[in-house]
Write an enzyme that holds these catalytic residues in place. Structure first.
Site, PDB file in Angstrom:
ATOM      1  N   LYS A   1       0.840  -1.210   0.000  1.00  0.00           N
ATOM      2  CA  LYS A   1       0.000   0.000   0.000  1.00  0.00           C
ATOM      3  C   LYS A   1       0.867   1.249   0.000  1.00  0.00           C
ATOM      4  CE  LYS A   1      -3.794  -2.497   2.087  1.00  0.00           C
ATOM      5  NZ  LYS A   1      -4.453  -2.988   3.284  1.00  0.00           N
TER       6      LYS A   1
ATOM      7  N   ASP B   1     -11.573   2.195   3.222  1.00  0.00           N
ATOM      8  CA  ASP B   1     -11.785   0.746   3.082  1.00  0.00           C
ATOM      9  C   ASP B   1     -13.255   0.424   2.814  1.00  0.00           C
ATOM     10  OD1 ASP B   1      -9.629  -0.949   3.094  1.00  0.00           O
ATOM     11  OD2 ASP B   1      -9.409  -0.974   5.271  1.00  0.00           O
TER      12      ASP B   1
ATOM     13  N   GLN C   1      -5.335  -1.792   9.454  1.00  0.00           N
ATOM     14  CA  GLN C   1      -4.990  -3.084   8.858  1.00  0.00           C
ATOM     15  C   GLN C   1      -5.461  -4.227   9.753  1.00  0.00           C
ATOM     16  OE1 GLN C   1      -3.398  -3.543   5.737  1.00  0.00           O
ATOM     17  NE2 GLN C   1      -3.977  -5.652   6.121  1.00  0.00           N
TER      18      GLN C   1
END
Ligand code: NAP
Length: 282
Positions: A52, A119, A96
């Site tokens: 990322k 997300d 995460q």
């Protein structure tokens, strides 16, 4: 002979287009920034986080990492999320997963400002997607839809079958495909006679987490097969949820693993950060 969908190439193009957009955005004084929170040192998470940060660099998105000890208290984690929510220079916040078991992941995800929820996990974004309002869409389903669009694969009136009903892949995919006028069926571990359902699919999407679960006899001739799965086989090699080698000649389109859905997920995350920065305009 089927078309092998090249997710790697498409993701690269999306990142290049976003990089051009970011140059323009920056001229207006907006400097897109993603903050990533990682708790503990899960090996796989480390790889995902690294990918990322690399993608952010390519696109011109500022990247900030919060590496937290695995014994951190919930209160402290929430404080960090609050701080990032209130930081006007941060446009996207990503927690995460997995995080250690003593922490409440739902509460942590829900604490992220939905306007920075790149997300697409926040209940407000999930709800907005469901009622057809503009929302951050979970990156993997969003990537799947972008692939179908890029390859001009029609969805309207098609039988789309999804295997897997997770909150991050299967469930949002239902809505994404419904929005594109597909007739959607979703299967899971309690589904009976699954192959009878998958054999009727014009578009078959596997998001299960079981290596090579989808066999050739489960696929209709000419179906579009999208493999979301990322698994390691006994030799440590990455394999998907479909038996690619035995299906590829039967399908009209098929995604490989690796090089299919995986790179698209990160490209759509970049897309969501750029979108957040334009929405927040600061
Ligand atoms: P998950 O949360 O574990 O969900 C798996 C789903 O598959 C569940 O709904 C489960 O049913 C269903 N399932 C499991 N065994 C089954 C069986 N024998 N028959 C039918 N259904 C079955 O997994 P996930 O997070 O959605 O991830 C799925 C796969 O995609 C994993 O390999 C993961 O690594 C991969 N993934 C890839 C990306 C990417 O960027 N490409 C992103 C996310 C995930 P129940 O609900 O009944 O238990």
């Amino acid at each position: 002979m089927s078309v092998i969908i090249d997710g790697k190439e498409l993701a690269k193009k999306i990142r290049e287009d976003l990089a051009k957009e970011v140059v323009e955005i920056k001229k207006n004084g907006i400097n897109p920034k993603l903050a990533v929170i990682m708790v503990g040192d899960d090996k796989a998470s480390k790889v995902y986080v690294k990918n990322k940060s690399k993608a952010c660099e390519e696109v011109g998105i500022e990247y900030e990492e919060y590496l937290l000890k695995d014994n951190i208290e919930m209160e402290e984690l929430l404080k960090i999320i609050d701080k990032l929510n209130n930081d006007k220079t941060v446009h996207g916040i990503l927690l995460q997963s997995p995080i250690p078991k003593h922490l409440n992941i739902k509460e942590a995800f829900n604490r992220i400002d939905y306007k920075k929820d790149v997300d697409g996990f926040h209940p407000i974004n999930v709800g907005k997607l469901t009622i057809g309002e503009d929302a951050f869409i979970s990156c993997t389903p969003f990537g799947v839809i972008k692939m179908l669009e890029h390859y001009n694969i029609p969805t309207e009136g098609k039988n789309a079958v999804i295997i897997g009903r997770s909150n991050i892949v299967g469930k949002p995919l239902i809505q994404c495909l419904l929005n594109k006028n597909a007739t959607v069926t979703i299967c899971h571990s309690k589904t009976k006679n699954i192959e009878e359902i998958t054999k009727k699919a014009d578009i078959l999407i596997a998001a299960i987490g079981v290596p090579k679960f989808v066999k050739e006899n489960m696929v209709k001739e000419g179906a579009v097969v999208i493999d979301v799965g990322i698994n390691r086989n006994e030799e440590g090699k990455l394999v998907g949820d479909t038996d690619f080698d035995n299906i590829k000649d039967k399908a009209s389109y098929i995604t490989p693993v690796p090089g299919g859905v995986g790179p698209m997920t990160i490209a759509m995350l970049m897309n969501n950060v750029v979108k957040a920065s334009k929405n927040l305009k600061r």
